[in-house]
Enzyme design. Structure first.
Site, PDB file in Angstrom:
ATOM      1  N   HIS A 305       0.854  -1.190   0.000  1.00 35.28           N
ATOM      2  CA  HIS A 305       0.000   0.000   0.000  1.00 35.28           C
ATOM      3  C   HIS A 305       0.888   1.237   0.000  1.00 35.28           C
ATOM      4  O   HIS A 305       1.953   1.240   0.607  1.00 35.28           O
ATOM      5  CB  HIS A 305      -0.895   0.016   1.262  1.00 35.28           C
ATOM      6  CG  HIS A 305      -2.084   0.909   1.130  1.00 35.28           C
ATOM      7  ND1 HIS A 305      -2.020   2.252   1.359  1.00 35.28           N
ATOM      8  CD2 HIS A 305      -3.357   0.642   0.754  1.00 35.28           C
ATOM      9  CE1 HIS A 305      -3.211   2.782   1.154  1.00 35.28           C
ATOM     10  NE2 HIS A 305      -4.039   1.837   0.789  1.00 35.28           N
ATOM     11  N   ASP A 363      -7.865  -5.515   0.026  1.00 35.71           N
ATOM     12  CA  ASP A 363      -8.270  -6.386  -1.084  1.00 35.71           C
ATOM     13  C   ASP A 363      -7.855  -7.837  -0.908  1.00 35.71           C
ATOM     14  O   ASP A 363      -8.259  -8.694  -1.703  1.00 35.71           O
ATOM     15  CB  ASP A 363      -7.662  -5.846  -2.388  1.00 35.71           C
ATOM     16  CG  ASP A 363      -8.277  -4.512  -2.749  1.00 35.71           C
ATOM     17  OD1 ASP A 363      -7.526  -3.585  -3.103  1.00 35.71           O
ATOM     18  OD2 ASP A 363      -9.509  -4.392  -2.642  1.00 35.71           O
TER      19      ASP A 363
END
Ligand code: SDX
Length: 429
Positions: A305, A363
């Site tokens: 991320h 996700d």
């Protein structure tokens, strides 16, 4: 916000004092708005890794500590104790609603879930095998063709009705995109159902029999929507803000956000992550897969991320949801969930991921949960877009209501050809 000692920057013979601003939480910012005027130089930050594009009061992320706050409330508390519609109110208005404030809000959303009768013809223009995100991008943009009465972005009431229409209609459009892809008739919304129950019924009810959503799945759906509601200035939110900065109507701006979210580096990662787990197939094949990641043949989807350099707090809740949903549908030993948990354990102990601070993001487990709920992988990013619509529209509203708002117009570092004269084709080559 407050100001602290200015930053000094020296370029050639010029030294400029740049104000430094301090927010409530998070890093200070150096205000460079006068830099070009005073130094004739731009800053350079193509991926916006060190750039604050705006001031906002909506969401705060501490990537090092794995903290996510919506209007100050931790995501874990909202996921556990709030509802998606209450979180929508919080994101839009800045405070948790009283019962008297929430009731008219919920009623307004409920009463706007239907689509114009002519709108349904859009779907038949797509091939049956069209990716549902292609349908969402087109259909949501087309909403502006139906709501001329709410396109004046400078009118507070029209901004509010547009926000309510978008939050209310996204589930109906998303469910239609799914029904169209499986060749089943569209199911109209029901005003006596909650937001998430209504959505599940529009997706999975068929005329041939009654449908009542499993309450565990309804709660999981609502929690998944909360987890995806907003996330600071991510790529799709920045897209919505930039589109909105030109004065484009909110439906067109949200369509732009949907288009950006579709990318596999962003919202498309949930679909890619499940496809990745299916390709690995069994825990025994994980070491070979990890070697491929290290050789940079492909990325570990659902990991890493830009902001979180720690465990994404949403992934923690998502993992718990996966457990609950799999138990509810009688698939507790889902092999893909076992692969995902094993893969996570191996990656978290591997130096390649540790030194790059790569952890599971929202996700990584969402696909397993959504698949167990009955959604095909092609619908995963659609569900992300459905939930993120409230974040996009809250950020858009905050930008429009900022008195200092200007059209976004970045500059560049030009490395192309210098000036040169045109050469007729007869003299070329
Ligand atoms: C979302 O911004 C948001 O808030 C987004 C989001 C939201 O709610 O809006 O949180 C939703 O988009 C979550 C992220 C979903 N995407 C994925 O899961 C796709 C896989 N992840 C990567 O593509 C990547 O981690 C990004 C795009 C998410 C972040 O990329 P960055 O910050 O630009 O990091 P980077 O590419 O500079 O990576 C740094 C290093 C590199 O290694 P080196 O080249 O320096 O050796 O880490 C490596 C990268 O190659 N790396 C990975 C990796 N992610 C980064 N290596 C393997 N697998 C990965 N997943």
């Amino acid at each position: 916000m407050s100001q602290t000692n200015p930053a000094k920057i020296t370029l050639g013979d010029k030294t400029v004092d740049l104000p430094v601003m301090k927010g409530t939480l998070g890093p200070d910012v150096v205000d460079i708005r006068k830099l070009y005027a005073e130094t004739d130089a731009f800053t350079y930050d193509p991926g916006f890794t060190s750039t604050a594009s705006c001031e906002s009061k909506i969401t705060f992320i501490d990537g090092d500590k794995g903290v996510l706050l919506h209007r100050g409330y931790p995501i874990g508390q909202l996921a556990e104790q709030s509802s998606f519609l209450e979180t929508c109110y919080l994101l839009l208005h800045g405070e948790l609603p009283t019962a008297a404030e929430f009731e008219p809000f919920e009623t307004s959303i409920t009463r706007h879930t239907m689509l114009h009768e002519q709108f349904d013809r859009f779907f038949s223009g797509f091939r049956r095998d069209a990716h549902p995100m292609a349908i969402m991008t087109g259909a949501v943009g087309a909403l502006s063709a139906f709501y001329h009465d709410s396109l004046d972005i400078h009118d507070l009431k029209q901004r509010e009705i547009s926000a309510h229409r978008l939050i209310a209609k996204m589930p109906t459009i998303a469910a239609r995109a799914y029904k169209y892809s499986v060749g089943q008739p569209f199911v109209h919304p029901r005003n006596n159902l909650s937001y998430s129950e209504n959505f599940l019924r529009m997706c999975f009810a068929v005329p041939a029999e009654d449908y009542v959503a499993n309450p565990i799945l309804t709660k999981a759906m609502d929690r998944i929507f909360i987890l995806h509601a907003d996330h600071e200035q991510n790529a799709s939110t920045s897209t919505v803000r930039l589109a909105g900065s030109s004065g484009a109507n909110p439906f067109a701006c949200i369509a732009a956000g949907i288009a950006c979210l579709w990318g596999p580096s962003h919202g498309g990662a949930n679909e890619e992550a499940l496809n990745m787990l299916k390709e690995i197939g069994t825990p025994e094949r994980i070491p070979e897969f990890i070697e491929g990641v290290k050789a940079r043949k492909y990325k570990l989807m659902g990991f890493g991320h830009r902001v979180y350099k720690n465990y994404d707090p949403r992934a923690t809740v998502m993992k718990q949801s996966a457990d609950e949903v799999l138990e509810a549908v009688g698939d507790k030993n889902d092999p893909l969930f076992q692969v995902a948990k094993e893969l996570e354990q191996i990656a978290l102990k591997d130096e390649f991921f540790i030194e790059r601070k790569l952890y599971p993001n929202v996700d990584f487990y969402s696909g397993i949960t959504l698949s167990a709920m009955g959604f095909p992988t092609t619908m995963f990013t659609v569900l992300f877009a459905l939930a993120r619509t409230v974040g996009w529209i809250a950020q858009w509203k905050e930008m429009i209501e900022d008195p200092g708002q200007k059209i976004g117009r970045p500059r560049q570092l030009y490395t192309g050809s210098g000036p040169r004269d045109y050469v007729p084709v007869s003299q070329r080559g």
